[in-house]
Design an enzyme around this catalytic site. Sequence first.
Site, short mmCIF file in Angstrom:
data_model
loop_
_atom_site.label_atom_id
_atom_site.label_comp_id
_atom_site.label_asym_id
_atom_site.label_seq_id
_atom_site.Cartn_x
_atom_site.Cartn_y
_atom_site.Cartn_z
N ASP A 119 18.40 -26.59 -21.51
CA ASP A 119 18.08 -27.63 -20.52
C ASP A 119 18.62 -29.02 -20.86
OD1 ASP A 119 16.27 -28.61 -22.53
OD2 ASP A 119 14.67 -27.35 -21.72
N ASN A 174 17.10 -23.60 -26.26
CA ASN A 174 16.98 -24.12 -24.90
C ASN A 174 18.33 -24.58 -24.37
OD1 ASN A 174 14.32 -23.65 -25.35
ND2 ASN A 174 13.72 -25.79 -25.52
N GLY A 219 7.60 -23.61 -30.38
CA GLY A 219 7.58 -23.18 -28.98
C GLY A 219 8.50 -22.03 -28.65
N HIS A 223 22.15 -21.18 -27.32
CA HIS A 223 22.28 -20.36 -26.11
C HIS A 223 23.05 -21.07 -25.01
CE1 HIS A 223 18.70 -17.58 -27.38
NE2 HIS A 223 19.82 -17.32 -28.03
C1 BJW Z 1 4.31 -23.52 -26.28
C2 BJW Z 1 3.97 -24.40 -25.30
C3 BJW Z 1 3.65 -25.67 -25.72
C4 BJW Z 1 4.37 -22.59 -24.32
N1 BJW Z 1 3.71 -25.96 -27.01
N2 BJW Z 1 4.34 -23.82 -27.55
C5 BJW Z 1 17.43 -6.12 -32.45
C6 BJW Z 1 17.90 -6.92 -33.47
C7 BJW Z 1 18.83 -7.91 -33.23
C8 BJW Z 1 19.30 -8.15 -31.96
C9 BJW Z 1 18.83 -7.34 -30.94
C10 BJW Z 1 17.94 -6.35 -31.19
N3 BJW Z 1 17.69 -5.73 -30.01
C11 BJW Z 1 18.39 -6.34 -29.05
C12 BJW Z 1 19.09 -7.34 -29.60
C13 BJW Z 1 19.99 -8.27 -28.91
C14 BJW Z 1 19.33 -9.33 -28.08
C15 BJW Z 1 17.82 -9.45 -28.30
O1 BJW Z 1 17.35 -10.18 -29.13
N4 BJW Z 1 17.02 -8.77 -27.50
C16 BJW Z 1 15.57 -8.81 -27.63
C17 BJW Z 1 14.93 -8.84 -26.27
C18 BJW Z 1 15.11 -7.69 -28.53
N5 BJW Z 1 19.95 -10.59 -28.45
C19 BJW Z 1 21.11 -10.93 -27.93
O2 BJW Z 1 21.71 -10.23 -27.13
C20 BJW Z 1 21.71 -12.23 -28.39
N6 BJW Z 1 23.01 -12.03 -28.83
C21 BJW Z 1 23.30 -11.36 -29.96
O3 BJW Z 1 22.44 -10.90 -30.68
O4 BJW Z 1 24.62 -11.27 -30.19
C22 BJW Z 1 25.06 -10.55 -31.33
C23 BJW Z 1 26.57 -10.67 -31.36
C24 BJW Z 1 27.17 -11.08 -32.52
C25 BJW Z 1 28.55 -11.19 -32.58
C26 BJW Z 1 29.31 -10.87 -31.45
C27 BJW Z 1 28.71 -10.46 -30.28
C28 BJW Z 1 27.32 -10.36 -30.24
C29 BJW Z 1 21.79 -13.21 -27.22
C30 BJW Z 1 20.46 -13.61 -26.72
C31 BJW Z 1 20.61 -14.47 -25.48
C32 BJW Z 1 19.26 -14.83 -24.91
N7 BJW Z 1 19.46 -15.42 -23.64
C33 BJW Z 1 18.34 -16.05 -22.98
C34 BJW Z 1 18.87 -16.62 -21.65
C35 BJW Z 1 19.77 -17.83 -21.95
C36 BJW Z 1 20.17 -18.56 -20.73
C37 BJW Z 1 19.00 -19.02 -19.96
O5 BJW Z 1 18.24 -19.91 -20.42
O6 BJW Z 1 18.82 -18.49 -18.87
O7 BJW Z 1 17.81 -17.09 -23.78
S1 BJW Z 1 16.94 -14.98 -22.73
C38 BJW Z 1 15.72 -16.21 -23.01
O8 BJW Z 1 14.97 -15.90 -24.23
C39 BJW Z 1 16.49 -17.49 -23.32
C40 BJW Z 1 15.71 -18.06 -24.45
O9 BJW Z 1 16.50 -18.98 -25.18
C41 BJW Z 1 15.31 -16.85 -25.24
C42 BJW Z 1 14.14 -17.06 -26.15
O10 BJW Z 1 12.99 -17.38 -25.47
P1 BJW Z 1 12.00 -18.47 -26.05
O11 BJW Z 1 12.68 -19.77 -26.13
O12 BJW Z 1 11.37 -17.96 -27.27
O13 BJW Z 1 10.94 -18.61 -24.87
P2 BJW Z 1 9.70 -17.68 -24.51
O14 BJW Z 1 9.34 -17.96 -23.10
O15 BJW Z 1 9.91 -16.29 -24.91
O16 BJW Z 1 8.53 -18.24 -25.45
C43 BJW Z 1 7.95 -19.51 -25.24
C44 BJW Z 1 6.93 -19.74 -26.32
O17 BJW Z 1 6.47 -21.06 -26.21
C45 BJW Z 1 5.71 -18.83 -26.22
O18 BJW Z 1 5.44 -18.28 -27.50
C46 BJW Z 1 4.58 -19.78 -25.80
O19 BJW Z 1 3.32 -19.42 -26.37
C47 BJW Z 1 5.06 -21.07 -26.35
N8 BJW Z 1 4.60 -22.25 -25.64
N9 BJW Z 1 4.04 -23.69 -24.06
C48 BJW Z 1 4.05 -24.96 -27.89
N10 BJW Z 1 3.28 -26.59 -24.80
#
Ligand code: BJW
Length: 291
Positions: A116, A114, A239, A149
């Site tokens: 935030d 997060n 989460g 992040h």
């Molecule tokens: C509750 C609840 C309640 C609701 N109680 N629960 C294959 C393998 C490895 C990597 C890759 C791959 N394919 C592609 C990649 C790369 C890519 C990636 O992972 N892509 C996927 C889509 C496949 N990753 C990257 O590019 C990352 N970088 C990287 O790998 O770099 C390598 C590197 C190494 C060395 C040099 C150079 C590069 C970077 C990822 C950046 C992600 N950015 C974001 C935006 C950040 C800024 C912003 O906030 O705007 O990050 S995207 C967005 O998703 C944000 C979040 O942090 C991230 C994860 O989301 P999160 O937190 O899981 O949220 P949700 O909404 O998905 O889930 C919420 C959950 O809560 C749900 O399950 C609900 O059920 C639950 N919930 N209410 C408990 N009350």
Amino acid sequence: SLPPPSTDMAEFKRVLRNSKNIIAVCGAGLSAASGIPTFRGAGGMWRKYKATKLATPEAFHKNPSLVWQFYHYRREKARQATPNEAHNALAKFCIPSIRSKTTPDSTFAIITQNVDGLSVRAMNQVWKEHQESNKEADAAQNGPLLEMHGRLFDVQCTSEFCGHMEYDEASPICPALGGTEELFEKGAVDAEIPKSNLPRCKKCNALARPGVVWFGEQPVGLDRNDELVEAADLCLVIGTSSTVYPAAMYAGLVQEHGKVAVFNLERSSGDKYADFLFLGPCDQTLPEALG
Ligand code: BJW
Ligand code: ZN
């Protein structure tokens, strides 16, 4: 494949008590009870907006105005929010004298995706209440909390020669963005602000960007995370949809030599590594689990 995860809270507490190195891997669901929208799932922002148009370096290059509008909107949301009981439970668990009542001889670190700042705020508050030095909470990326992040309120220069980064909570971050959050909430109406009126670097006046980690960019503190994951014998997955790497693979790595407990509103892809699964809002399940 693994047996189905246990939902036995008493058994989880026994495992917690005997754990030595505990980590928490957190996602947007942690802040859901604070009124901050998640990305995926019901009510998630990626239902309404396209991630590739807002959270990639290419998107920023193409339309910095729209991307800044998105982050201005997110900054306003975060500013209005307050930490919830899940943030507070994690913050308290960072204090050794409190944690030792539940698990006598352990280390604890929070890895959050997060941006935030709510976990930082919870930690500062809890440390103040418990009148212990909050220097650990202040030591941001080297303390018990790692914001992998980045942070919504960090503003970073886009010039590769400068790269200046500054923490700036100003609302609005620049006059032109003021009020555009409402347009954005109504459906991403593009305010088309000229670059010269977007946030600029205070050192070199180049265009500035939000200090967050976009797709394709390197997350913060990866080496430290690897060390924590390597040493951990218990991983709390809180989460997160466990769909974004590298955070999504930490639980699986810990599972090779330790236990994993997932706290989520619903089933998620993190479940495949879970020894324990506690379904429900984490502002209810987590205080019970850690208390
Ligand atoms: C509750 C609840 C309640 C609701 N109680 N629960 C294959 C393998 C490895 C990597 C890759 C791959 N394919 C592609 C990649 C790369 C890519 C990636 O992972 N892509 C996927 C889509 C496949 N990753 C990257 O590019 C990352 N970088 C990287 O790998 O770099 C390598 C590197 C190494 C060395 C040099 C150079 C590069 C970077 C990822 C950046 C992600 N950015 C974001 C935006 C950040 C800024 C912003 O906030 O705007 O990050 S995207 C967005 O998703 C944000 C979040 O942090 C991230 C994860 O989301 P999160 O937190 O899981 O949220 P949700 O909404 O998905 O889930 C919420 C959950 O809560 C749900 O399950 C609900 O059920 C639950 N919930 N209410 C408990 N009350
Ligand atoms: Zn600069």
